[in-house]
Write an enzyme that holds these catalytic residues in place. Structure first.
Site: not given
Ligand code: NAD
Length: 701
Positions: A105, A125
């Site tokens: 990210e 995740e």
């Protein structure tokens, strides 16, 4: 200092330095933020490179900060990415080794990305029941295309940089750099600085569009596929929602949607359970009084005593890890039989395409067999897996003590015998330890490492590390009857038996607990493992533990010769060659008669009660195990149940589940069960630790 700053020519280099994987903990985030400010304030700097020291660009969030205020302290990851994205000078991410979660990210917040070939890129995740929470679901589809991005986000699996760079039209990786990555990245940054010197906006991923020619059809399809696969886990479907938001919403709205989804998932019991299991796996290898830098003994050669069910499976683990094994037996035919079974197991893997045949041969080449102790005296570790009789173990350990070289680790695979007593057969109890594998030993992940009174710390540290090497989840247990797993399961089985006495059929009990999520109910499990095993243990213990009451129905079943699948009949009937459990009228009749002989009027027991009695029996015994120090933490107990007993992963193990229900509620239920005259009323007195935690409003974990 968790991120360093240096200037090379006109390029500032910010290097994440937070071993082992450059987790984006507070100090690291701060270091990056300061570096970006410094670079922007320095007129001599024209561009910035962000990279990672050591073995990773960044593995994402720092798990050591999970759940602490530091995890969200500013600059949190979202703020940091905004700052990077808004930098007036171009920022180039230099990716290598591992780029995962928050690490990816962060890279997506940079203006450009270059990568070394072989870099593992992932948004994992979903594996802890979450969606990426710092823009991953919004930015990745914009650079990779909707379908490739969604596949990565839903699976959480890493993809290599060269594959990603080959995706048509991708904007994730501008350049693959072979050789010196940093030098290449600095040169690339200097080039783009030149380009932007004439003005013009810096490329930001947020300004791209995520498009799909048939968005509605595609997302409907994706939702169906994911729903079928994810079953009890909510996160994968939420990944689809978020990627759809990337396509259909404005960037900032999509970011808010992702954030809300992330926060919502954080609170679900499923994500809590997955995070608990993720951290529990790591915590299991940490032993309170054994420091991580405890020196280890080297284990390059292993011997196994006994080529039976367990000896063969145990040996395969070491062969798979490239560690030579010598198996010792009492007769050549026992050796031949044992090796034959191992070959059959490997050949089945080859047939299924799970193992290459040259690998199979390589592994078997590491195996030797012998009938003479002379041939194993040099082994660094020996694991005994002979009959479960103290007399046999005594002979073996006395012999091992006589022949094994000094410093060799002497391990026993016993499931019920006292490891301290076994150690006392030798003059070197400090070298003796229990390694309790589960059947089939080459498949099951759990390894209970039984620490004796005298077991040396370096022996324990060595065996824990070895457990990891052979890809087991190793959990330390103290010495007690049944260790952690079987001691708890005994209480669970007793409850299952009492419920038959009170009016249930085996199928009703199994169905209820399987609906809760267990892979197999207690009676189907008994039929698979062999009901005669428990029968033998109960007979042996009849004198030692006469006070332990249990339903006689299991004994009556064995007296009927119904040992389970291996005899074609157990709690259920089986058709030849099939494993389907068919409810048996004969068994149900036996149970009814036994109930009548006890003078119990049958009652209908609701599924809720079945589940609570089975699971809370585990919890109560687990609390005693914790209190006695047999397990050093609640998560160790949960790891035993998740990896060895088929406890549903999305419930996090018995102790985690009890915390989710609330210990007050668990204790209240136990008090109800303690009023049932057909149950073991004394057992249902809540364990003191459980009662105390419940009274203080606390939890196990
Ligand atoms: N079967 C399971 O599910 C399981 C699970 C965990 C632990 N264990 C434990 O593992 C051990 C072995 O169990 P198993 O199921 O493999 O038994 P098994 O009967 O299948 O195998 C035992 C083997 O040991 C050999 N043996 C006996 N005495 C010996 C001696 N003095 N020297 C060398 N070899 C000898 C026998 O010939 C036999 O091949 C037991 O302690 C058992 O409690 C079994």
């Amino acid at each position: 200092m968790s991120a360093s700053y240096e200037v090379r020519g006109a390029v500032a280099v910010i290097t994440l330095n937070n071993p082992p994987v450059n987790g984006l903990g507070y100090d690291t985030r701060r270091g990056i933020a300061d570096g970006i400010d410094r670079a922007n304030a320095d007129p001599a700097v024209k561009a910035v490179v962000i990279t990672g020291a050591g073995r990773a660009f960044s593995g994402g969030a720092d798990i050591r900060e999970f759940g602490t205020p530091k995890a969200i302290a500013e600059p949190n990851l979202l703020s940091l990415i905004l700052q990077v994205e808004a930098s007036a000078k171009p920022v180039v991410a230099a990716l290598h080794s591992v780029v995962m979660g928050g690490g990816l990210e962060l890279a997506l917040g940079c203006h450009y990305r270059v990568a070394a070939p072989g870099t593992q890129v992932a948004l994992p995740e979903v594996k802890i029941g979450l969606v990426p929470g710092a823009g991953g679901t919004q930015r990745l589809p914009r650079v990779l295309g909707v379908e490739t991005a969604l596949n990565m986000i839903v699976s959480g699996e890493p993809v290599k940089s060269e594959l990603l760079a080959a995706v048509p039209g991708q904007k994730l990786i501008q350049k693959l750099i072979d050789g010196d990555l940093l030098a290449g990245a600095v040169a690339y940054a200097a080039e783009v600085a030149e380009l932007h010197a004439k003005g013009g906006p810096l490329p930001r991923v947020r300004d791209l569009k995520a498009v799909h020619a048939n968005a509605d059809g595609y997302f409907a399809f994706a939702r169906n596929t994911v729903k079928a696969m994810a079953k009890n886990f909510p996160a994968p479907a939420k990944c689809v929602d978020c990627v759809e938001a990337a396509v259909k919403m404005k960037f900032d709205d999509g970011m808010r949607f992702e954030r809300d989804t992330f926060l919502g998932l954080m609170l679900t019991p499923e994500s809590r359970a997955l995070r608990h299991a993720f951290l529990g796996e790591r915590a299991a290898s940490k032993i309170p009084d054994v420091p991580e830098d405890t020196p280890q003994r080297k284990i390059e050669k292993v011997a196994v005593i006994g080529a039976g069910t367990m000896g063969g499976g145990i040996s395969m683990n070491f062969l798979n890890a490239g560690i030579p094994v010598t198996i010792l037996e009492t007769a050549q035919e026992a050796l031949d039989r044992g090796v034959g079974v191992m070959r059959k197991n490997y050949e089945a893997q080859v047939k299924k395409g799970k193992l290459k045949s040259d690998k199979y041969e390589q592994r078997m080449a590491l195996l030797k067999t012998t009938l003479a102790y002379e041939d194993i005296r040099d082994a660094d570790m020996v694991i005994e897996a002979v009959f479960e009789e103290m007399g046999v173990k005594e002979k073996v350990f006395k012999k091992l003590d006589e022949v094994m070289k000094p410093g060799a680790i002497l391990a026993s695979n016993t499931s019920t015998l006292d490891v301290d007593q076994i150690a006392a057969f030798t003059q070197r109890p400090q070298d003796v330890i229990g390694t309790h594998f589960f059947s089939p030993a080459n498949v099951m992940r759990l390894l209970e490492v039984v620490r004796g009174k005298a077991t040396a710390k370096d022996v324990l540290a060595t065996v824990m590390a070895l457990g990891k090497k052979i890809r087991k989840t190793a959990v330390v247990s103290g010495v007690c009857d049944g260790f952690i797993g079987n001691r708890m399961i005994e209480q669970y089985s007793r409850q299952a038996g009492f419920m038959l006495d009170e009016g249930c059929t085996p199928a009703q009990v199994d169905k209820a607990i399987e609906k809760f999520g267990f892979a197999m109910g207690p009676f189907r499990m008994g039929d698979l493992a062999g009901n005669d095993i428990g029968w033998a243990i109960r007979k042996r213990r009849a004198t030692e533990r006469a006070e332990m009451r249990y339903s006689r129905s299991a004994d009556l079943l064995c007296e009927m010769g119904r040992f389970g699948q291996k005899t074609g009949a157990g709690w259920y009937d089986y058709q030849p060659g099939r494993r389907d459990a068919i409810p048996s009228p004969v068994v149900n009749e036996m149970i009814d008669q036994h109930r009548a002989s006890l003078g119990i009027a049958p009652r209908k027991i609701a599924d809720d009660e079945i589940v609570q009695r089975l699971v809370y029996a585990l919890v109560n015994e687990g609390a005693k195990i914790l209190e006695e120090g047999i397990a050093s933490k609640a998560s160790d107990i949960d790891m035993v149940y998740l990896t060895g007993y088929g406890f549903p992963l999305w419930r996090g193990g018995p102790m985690c589940y009890a915390d989710t229900v609330g210990l007050f509620n668990v204790v209240q239920a136990m008090k109800r069960f303690a009023r049932n005259p057909n149950d073991d009323q004394a057992f249902w007195q809540p364990a003191p630790l459980l009662a105390k935690l419940a009274a203080e409003g606390k939890s196990f974990t």
